[in-house]
Design an enzyme around this catalytic site. Structure first.
Site, PDB file in Angstrom:
ATOM      1  CE1 TYR A 118      -3.634   2.619   0.999  1.00 27.27           C
ATOM      2  CE2 TYR A 118      -1.787   3.618   2.160  1.00 27.27           C
ATOM      3  CZ  TYR A 118      -3.059   3.707   1.633  1.00 27.27           C
ATOM      4  OH  TYR A 118      -3.752   4.889   1.722  1.00 27.27           O
ATOM      5  CD  GLU A 206      -6.107   4.949  -0.795  1.00 28.95           C
ATOM      6  OE1 GLU A 206      -7.186   4.910  -1.429  1.00 28.95           O
ATOM      7  OE2 GLU A 206      -6.042   4.876   0.444  1.00 28.95           O
TER       8      GLU A 206
END
Ligand code: ADP
Ligand code: MG
Length: 276
Positions: A118, A206
């Site tokens: 991530y 993101e």
């Protein structure tokens, strides 16, 4: 301004960030043509069909599917285009899918283990700095990682004037447990990602997941990109990326009248004027 995954990836790519490549399509015929072109360009034999809506969690709602042949590309694209996709991030009515991204398969088997990370770049309003947040726990809901295993989320604040040093970038690749070629690939990835965030005047990138492929390449498989509205006067070319079908119609109308309106729950809203 929020962007679709395919648009976000185009911006990343324009700054040299490695991405999972793909071609957008609005009909099943276009999807088939896109898949054939993608095989010519990348050699991929499987395809990932990804609904393009302004919401995450598409995989969980049936909006991300793997096709193992051209026939399956046609079948799955016809199912997804036109569907109302309900995900943990949409309302119960869901969002209508107008387009799909036909993406190359980057989960092919090989010598080293595939890993999903991530990574996000955002504005830390508390410290008035930029911030990179990253974790070895990619591909899953980051909110539950934050709740259950907060130690697995790392952050680093970055002074926008001085940027990131090689030393700091190296620590990120270390904390992700990488070595050898994958370590240097990750350093390149972070460097180009931060540069892209900064030059595009974004307020959020993101990337979940960032993948380490089985041949140690580092790529963005997903991209949620938000451009700071206040910077759009500097990026006329990004204006055409706005998809008002994804936005709240009342807010779109308010914007046309030169008002900044945020629709809240019930009969409450927030309104202010702004100057172009
Ligand atoms: P979302 O976050 O909206 O669910 P993603 O682009 O992150 O959409 O895709 C969801 C998941 O689908 C990813 O976490 C990844 O594990 C999986 N996925 C994406 N591409 C492939 C692929 N080529 N093969 C297998 N799984 C894939
Ligand atoms: Mg994702």
């Amino acid at each position: 301004m929020n962007l679709h995954e395919y648009q976000g990836k185009q911006i990343l790519n324009s700054f040299g960030v490695n991405i999972q490549r793909g071609i957008v399509a609005s009909t099943a015929d276009e999807a088939v043509a896109a898949a054939k072109k993608l095989t010519e360009d990348t050699g991929t034999s499987w395809y990932v069909i990804k609904a393009q809506v302004h919401a995450g969690g598409r995989g969980k709602g049936g909006g991300v599917k793997v096709a193992k042949s051209i026939d399956e590309v046609r079948e799955i694209s016809s199912e997804i285009i036109g569907m109302n996709l309900v995900t943990p991030q949409t309302s119960v009515e869901g969002k209508k899918v107008h387009q799909v991204l036909i993406a190359e398969d980057v989960y092919y088997p090989g010598a080293s283990e595939i890993q999903e990370f991530y990574m996000s770049v955002l504005l830390n309003r508390q410290s008035s700095k930029n911030m990179i947040m990253y974790s070895t726990e990619g591909g899953v809901d980051i909110e539950s990682v934050a709740e259950n295993t907060p130690d697995l989320i790392h952050t680093i604040d970055i002074d926008p004037d001085s940027g990131l040093s090689d030393q700091e970038i190296s620590v990120i690749a270390d904390n992700l447990g990488l070595s050898g070629n994958a370590h240097s690939e990750m350093m390149e990835f972070v460097k180009s990602l931060y540069n892209a965030y900064s030059k595009s005047d974004s307020s959020l990138f993101e990337i979940n997941p960032v993948i380490k492929t089985s041949d140690d390449k580092i790529l963005a498989v997903d991209a949620k990109v938000t451009i700071d509205d206040n910077s759009l006067f500097r990026h006329q070319d990004y204006l055409e990326l706005r998809d008002i079908r994804e936005e709240n119609p009342i807010e779109v109308e308010a914007k046309k009248a030169g008002l900044n309106y945020v629709d809240l729950d019930g009969n409450v809203g927030c309104m202010a004027n702004f100057q172009e």
